[in-house]
Scaffold this motif. Structure first.
Motif: not given
Length: 134
Positions: A53-58
């Motif tokens: 539900e939350t944007k996953i970053t590197v």
């Protein structure tokens, strides 16, 4: 470049990666609260990552991989993780559900079981030999 086309391989699949993080956390036998605490975020915010539900970053992947003590590429790989679900939800779930070959606890447990089986086989052979001598 407002009309710049996004390349599909440059977008992270939040749901897939979140699910992989969830599985790896379960394999590591950590609670969501523990991981969230190490990330310095609330548990509810962390579980949103796991649910996609939350944007996953590197950067997030690197931090979580460090906490879980796994290679971050494992979370980015295109392999499906359904087989981990099957193992994790198995009625014969044990400490051997992890596939990481460098887990020292797992290696020690396997060696202990092997030694016990060998000793048991020796005892069975001795009992059988004693019965055949009579």
């Amino acid at each position: 470049m407002a009309n710049e086309e996004k390349h599909p391989y440059l977008e992270l699949d939040n749901k897939k990666i979140g699910h992989k993080i969830y599985i790896q956390r379960k394999i590591a036998e950590l609670k969501a609260f523990d991981v969230a605490e190490q990330l310095d975020i609330k548990e509810a915010a962390y579980t949103k990552y796991e649910r996609g539900e939350t944007k996953i970053t590197v950067d997030f992947i690197k931090k979580v991989a460090d906490i879980l003590k796994i290679d971050p590429f494992l979370l980015l790989s295109s392999n499906d993780v359904n087989y981990f679900d099957n193992i994790h939800n198995s009625p014969i779930l044990s400490t051997f559900h992890t596939y990481q070959s460098t887990n020292e606890k797992q290696n020690e447990a396997i060696l202990f079981l092997i030694e016990n089986v060998i000793e048991m086989n020796k005892n069975i052979m001795q009992i059988l030999n004693n019965k055949s001598d009579k």
